[in-house]
Design a protein around this motif. Structure first.
Motif, PDB file in Angstrom:
ATOM      1  N   TRP B 121       5.351   4.018   2.009  1.00  0.00           N
ATOM      2  CA  TRP B 121       4.006   3.008   2.191  1.00  0.00           C
ATOM      3  C   TRP B 121       2.357   4.606   2.551  1.00  0.00           C
ATOM      4  O   TRP B 121       1.859   4.866   2.413  1.00  0.00           O
ATOM      5  CB  TRP B 121       4.033   2.336   3.126  1.00  0.00           C
ATOM      6  CG  TRP B 121       2.929   1.872   3.142  1.00  0.00           C
ATOM      7  CD1 TRP B 121       1.971   1.466   4.767  1.00  0.00           C
ATOM      8  CD2 TRP B 121       1.247   0.808   2.556  1.00  0.00           C
ATOM      9  NE1 TRP B 121       0.735   1.352   4.362  1.00  0.00           N
ATOM     10  CE2 TRP B 121       0.370   0.852   3.530  1.00  0.00           C
ATOM     11  CE3 TRP B 121       1.687   0.835   0.589  1.00  0.00           C
ATOM     12  CZ2 TRP B 121      -0.182  -0.401   2.712  1.00  0.00           C
ATOM     13  CZ3 TRP B 121       0.334   0.227   0.926  1.00  0.00           C
ATOM     14  CH2 TRP B 121      -0.465  -0.726   1.156  1.00  0.00           C
ATOM     15  N   GLU B 122       3.775   5.106   3.288  1.00  0.00           N
ATOM     16  CA  GLU B 122       2.339   6.323   4.438  1.00  0.00           C
ATOM     17  C   GLU B 122       3.433   7.155   3.983  1.00  0.00           C
ATOM     18  O   GLU B 122       4.092   7.982   5.314  1.00  0.00           O
ATOM     19  CB  GLU B 122       2.898   5.771   5.658  1.00  0.00           C
ATOM     20  CG  GLU B 122       1.701   4.604   6.299  1.00  0.00           C
ATOM     21  CD  GLU B 122       1.711   4.539   7.207  1.00  0.00           C
ATOM     22  OE1 GLU B 122       0.154   4.350   7.715  1.00  0.00           O
ATOM     23  OE2 GLU B 122       1.968   3.524   7.786  1.00  0.00           O
ATOM     24  N   GLY B 174       5.529  -1.250  -1.819  1.00  0.00           N
ATOM     25  CA  GLY B 174       4.445  -0.124  -1.331  1.00  0.00           C
ATOM     26  C   GLY B 174       4.964   1.711  -1.723  1.00  0.00           C
ATOM     27  O   GLY B 174       4.430   2.157  -1.129  1.00  0.00           O
ATOM     28  N   GLY B 175       4.714   1.665  -2.874  1.00  0.00           N
ATOM     29  CA  GLY B 175       5.048   2.769  -3.575  1.00  0.00           C
ATOM     30  C   GLY B 175       4.460   3.463  -4.507  1.00  0.00           C
ATOM     31  O   GLY B 175       3.622   2.863  -3.837  1.00  0.00           O
ATOM     32  N   ASN B 176       4.378   4.618  -4.549  1.00  0.00           N
ATOM     33  CA  ASN B 176       3.269   5.117  -5.464  1.00  0.00           C
ATOM     34  C   ASN B 176       4.060   6.208  -6.647  1.00  0.00           C
ATOM     35  O   ASN B 176       4.850   7.286  -6.654  1.00  0.00           O
ATOM     36  CB  ASN B 176       2.350   6.286  -5.241  1.00  0.00           C
ATOM     37  CG  ASN B 176       1.298   7.019  -5.331  1.00  0.00           C
ATOM     38  OD1 ASN B 176       1.227   7.023  -7.085  1.00  0.00           O
ATOM     39  ND2 ASN B 176       0.690   7.829  -5.073  1.00  0.00           N
TER      40      ASN B 176
END
Lengths: 273, 273
Positions: B121-122, B174-176
């Motif tokens: 997420w971050e 929450g990923g990319n």
């Protein structure tokens, strides 16, 4: 890579200069591995203002190059450029249409075509024509971009939209800005053997300022921007949407931006019968 | 590269085998240039079933590797795999969460993370945490894919649509899946210096049948196919549209098809204070 305005107006010194600068930016990437033996006959089709011809001559100093374009004005510019850059190069210039080339069967050892097929309505037909001009065992080298390969940060649907307009306009003009990915089946389908495709990618971020300027800004974004009037003229988009897309695309050339693009280089052989 | 099902079920021997096969396909591309000196302390975060660890150990036979994952089951599998493949490797296995690593500041000479940040997420926060574990002058190596880079022939909006569903699901978790293009600003923003990004591309066509199988079919398409139930479950698409997209995507692995994908490999340095 389609550079529509530049292509059409290649005889204007200023536009020609832009083409030469773009070629200089990409030449180490695109011409690596292309060198022809002394004495071999090499045909370059669609030579335009000679932006690639100068690298052919430089990397194959003793080859005999025949460079063809349909535009007399471009050829005049090309001739002047080569005289300045490579005065000893053995280049013969010919005005001719790609589909009606004034050469005999099997006349050439090698053929080179960079950013040419993407403009053609029937690239497969052109390739079959070119193959007949090659001696058996001779090679064809083709280089094309593919606008679908553009990956950039920050990502933006508006930026993809303006790139899409460039692709649509090129398609409407009978070309294909997504041709790179198709080279393997195209060349195989035209009867070439040993078709080998090597992707050649450009990646530009703040650690490579010359590429950010030379490629992201002055090649890719400039090429998209060049079709603004055409896109608005036929109602593909509005001025506001266009400008939003271009503004977003330009962020890829800023300090935190990144830009990645893939060219496809094909080398294929005219089979021994 | 997200392999959702495989990632979650990495402890199942069959899924683990698939991960090992995928890693074997990509290792020459992704691990080239990564070798650590004898005696250096190397931390691998998110090692999973050890699919990359085995290459770290092979290419840096005298480095001291500490491999961390949050899943005990994955680590058990990884341990067994390394015992089989690289019995002499110096690997210590630790169960821990990436954001709460049980290590001291400046404890490592090098850190390696492959297909890990895309799940976070971050990622910037994780990178800042990792940087504190590196000695000044130590390096971080990060490898990520970017699904926006997928270029294939025949092109198909339906195929792009199913890839888009994979991207949307990873974002919802929450990923990319588009992280590769962002590595430069991410690493720079986390305080790393000398951030160098090198794209590593995979191109598969009929002349490279092992890549068509190993990458196009068994890595990329398999990864997209793995989210079918999730995509249908939350109503992102219909079964008919999904199947149409996958059918189109599979054509890229057929005789006239081509597939091109870009990984981004970053190497960065923790600055001398």
């Amino acid at each position: 890579m389609n550079m529509k305005t530049a292509y059409v107006h290649g005889y204007l010194p200023r536009e020609a200069r832009r083409l030469y600068d773009q070629a200089d930016t990409l030449a180490p990437l695109l011409h690596a591995g292309t060198a022809y033996p002394a004495g071999s006959w090499v045909l370059e089709v669609g030579c335009g203002v000679g932006a690639q011809t100068v690298y052919l001559a430089r990397n194959s100093p003793r080859a005999r190059i025949v460079a063809v374009d349909h535009s007399e004005e471009s050829l005049a510019q090309a001739r002047a450029y080569l005289r300045e850059q490579e005065p000893d190069a053995d280049v013969t210039w010919r005005t001719a249409d790609l589909l009606h080339l004034p050469f005999k069967e099997a006349e050439f050892d090698h053929i080179f075509a960079c950013f040419v097929l993407e403009h053609l309505w029937e690239p497969g037909k052109a390739l079959a024509t070119l193959r007949r001009l090659l001696r058996p065992g001779g090679t064809l080298t083709v280089i094309e971009g593919d606008h679908g390969s553009a990956v950039f940060h920050p990502d933006s649907p508006h930026a993809h939209e303006v790139i899409g307009h460039q692709v649509r306009l090129q398609a409407a003009a009978g070309g294909n800005a997504l041709l790179g990915r198709e080279l393997q089946p195209l060349l195989s389908g035209a009867g070439f053997g040993n078709v080998v495709i090597r992707p050649r990618t450009v990646y530009a971020d703040r650690t490579r300022p010359a590429l950010v300027d030379g490629f992201t800004r002055n090649t890719f974004i400039a090429m998209v921007e060049a079709v603004r009037d055409d896109a608005l003229g036929i109602g593909l988009t509005t001025a506001a949407d266009w400008d939003r897309g271009i503004t977003d695309l330009r962020r890829a050339a800023e300090d935190d931006g990144t830009f990645h693009y893939t060219f496809f280089k094909a080398v294929a052989v005219n089979p021994m019968s």
